[in-house]
Design a protein around this motif. Structure first.
Motif, short mmCIF file in Angstrom:
data_model
loop_
_atom_site.label_atom_id
_atom_site.label_comp_id
_atom_site.label_asym_id
_atom_site.label_seq_id
_atom_site.Cartn_x
_atom_site.Cartn_y
_atom_site.Cartn_z
N ARG A 1 43.06 36.67 39.35
CA ARG A 1 42.76 38.42 39.93
C ARG A 1 43.40 37.96 40.48
O ARG A 1 43.22 40.04 41.22
CB ARG A 1 41.14 38.04 40.03
CG ARG A 1 40.70 36.51 40.88
CD ARG A 1 39.21 37.75 41.36
NE ARG A 1 39.31 36.58 42.91
CZ ARG A 1 39.57 37.48 43.93
NH1 ARG A 1 39.81 38.49 44.39
NH2 ARG A 1 39.53 36.61 45.77
N ASN B 1 37.97 38.26 35.91
CA ASN B 1 36.73 37.92 37.23
C ASN B 1 36.28 38.02 35.29
O ASN B 1 35.06 37.48 35.73
CB ASN B 1 36.54 39.66 37.50
CG ASN B 1 37.19 39.58 38.67
OD1 ASN B 1 37.22 38.79 40.01
ND2 ASN B 1 38.35 40.49 39.25
N ALA C 1 31.64 38.01 39.34
CA ALA C 1 32.25 38.09 38.75
C ALA C 1 32.25 39.15 37.66
O ALA C 1 33.02 40.06 37.36
CB ALA C 1 32.70 37.16 38.52
N ARG D 1 32.04 42.44 39.53
CA ARG D 1 33.85 43.08 40.03
C ARG D 1 34.56 43.42 38.32
O ARG D 1 35.64 43.92 39.17
CB ARG D 1 34.48 41.83 40.62
CG ARG D 1 35.71 42.06 41.64
CD ARG D 1 36.12 40.48 41.85
NE ARG D 1 36.88 40.35 42.95
CZ ARG D 1 37.12 41.13 43.93
NH1 ARG D 1 35.24 40.76 45.08
NH2 ARG D 1 37.70 41.54 45.03
#
Length: 353
Positions: A11, A46, A84, A87
């Motif tokens: 990431r 993510n 996550a 995101r």
């Protein structure tokens, strides 16, 4: 540590790379296919982070003047795994808006997966509908170097550490989604696994070191639609979506599912039930459990299903042998290395072995 480090690196390279790309003089950032590809990688990393770890931690590569792809300021504190997925979503939306073709389609599919992770089923189904059943977007592997090799090939062909013997795969038998070789027939270098006792059923889904691993598949999208229908009590649509997947793989359609039931797989071992999934039940949840297990076999997705369903396999279920614990872990904890270097992670979040 290895999984934590790998996903954080994945990431970070994508998110940090996007910042650098945007700062290149004369580079056409918006609408560029390479921009879209970097956003897709950031979103997929993510998504995987959220699916596999109990909690997530994001480092602080950004400043208020230069925020990350989602605009967040990272403080290095432990966050729920949903952070996550949250995101991932703006990155994947950017992949769709900047990309075309396979990049955009993969972005829609990954968005469906992330929205499912947040329990946002309406958005998950809407995104899944954008992905045709025959679509696959792969993580590329190669024989170029050791770090690029498909580790599943290494651990099943070069070493015999992982066997399908005594699992749902062996119980189902001949299924194009889960190909394996029965090494007891003498077609492998060794009949047994690394313990010298267990028959080696060698996976053939990835028969080479450079075997690519699917990240987004249209068949997964149909199963997301099937699960949504099951949650809504629409067994007709549920059956139809399951059969779309089976027909695509050349398998016989299942008869109409008439009861939702509950997941009954779990207690595996000498009693003959199979690897955390019931191989014969035709109630809705058992069918979905079985179809997701087989469709997404060896793609790093099973742990998330076990967790979000609170699967009975977690309650001491074993594979081949009985479990030695009363409750299995359903996610990976914050890594030991993160605990050692990040003062923002309380000791209570760290596991001492």
């Amino acid at each position: 540590d290895g999984f934590w480090n790998g996903v954080q690196r994945a990431r970070w390279v994508a998110e940090g790379g996007l910042q650098r790309m945007a700062a290149i003089e004369g580079y056409q950032f918006n609408g560029n296919e390479q921009t879209a590809r970097a956003y897709l990688f950031a979103g997929l990393a993510n998504r995987w982070f959220g699916e596999n770890f109990c909690e997530v931690v994001f480092s602080q590569p950004y400043t208020e003047e230069n925020p990350g792809p989602g605009g967040e300021i990272d403080e290095g504190m432990p966050l729920p795994r949903t952070a996550a997925f949250e995101r991932a979503i703006p990155a994947l939306q950017a992949a769709v808006s900047n990309g075309t073709g396979d990049i955009a389609t993969a972005g829609h599919g990954a968005l469906a997966q992330a929205y499912m992770g947040l329990g946002n089923w309406s958005s998950a189904v809407s995104e899944a509908a954008q992905v045709p059943t025959d679509f696959v977007y792969y993580a590329a592997y190669s024989t170029n170097s050791g770090r690029e090799e498909n580790i599943l090939f290494v651990e099943t062909h070069e070493r015999h550490e992982i066997s399908a013997f005594g699992t749902l795969v062996s119980a189902v038998g001949d299924d194009p989604r889960t190909p394996f070789t029965d090494c007891s027939a003498g077609s492998c270098p060794s009949e047994n696994g690394a313990d010298g006792e267990t028959i080696h059923y060698r996976q053939e889904k990835y028969p080479t070191k450079g075997g690519d691993i699917p990240l987004v598949k249209g068949t997964d999208m149909r199963l997301i639609e099937a699960e949504n229908a099951l949650l809504n009590g629409d067994l007709t649509t549920f059956t139809a979506k399951i059969n779309e997947v089976r027909t695509f793989h050349g398998l016989a359609a299942i008869p109409a599912v008439t009861a939702a039931g509950s997941i009954t797989g779990g207690n595996f071992g000498p009693d003959g039930t199979a690897g955390g999934a019931n191989p014969t039940s035709m109630t809705g949840w058992d069918v979905l459990d079985r179809e997701r297990h087989l469709t997404l076999w060896l793609e790093g997705r099973r742990l998330w299903d076990l967790h979000r369903w609170d699967h009975p396999h977690l309650n001491g279920g074993g594979v081949l042998y009985g479990a030695t614990v009363s409750r299995r872990a359903s996610c990976m904890p914050i890594s030991d290395q993160e605990c050692q270097v990040n003062d923002n992670v309380p000791n209570s979040k760290c596991i001492t072995l």
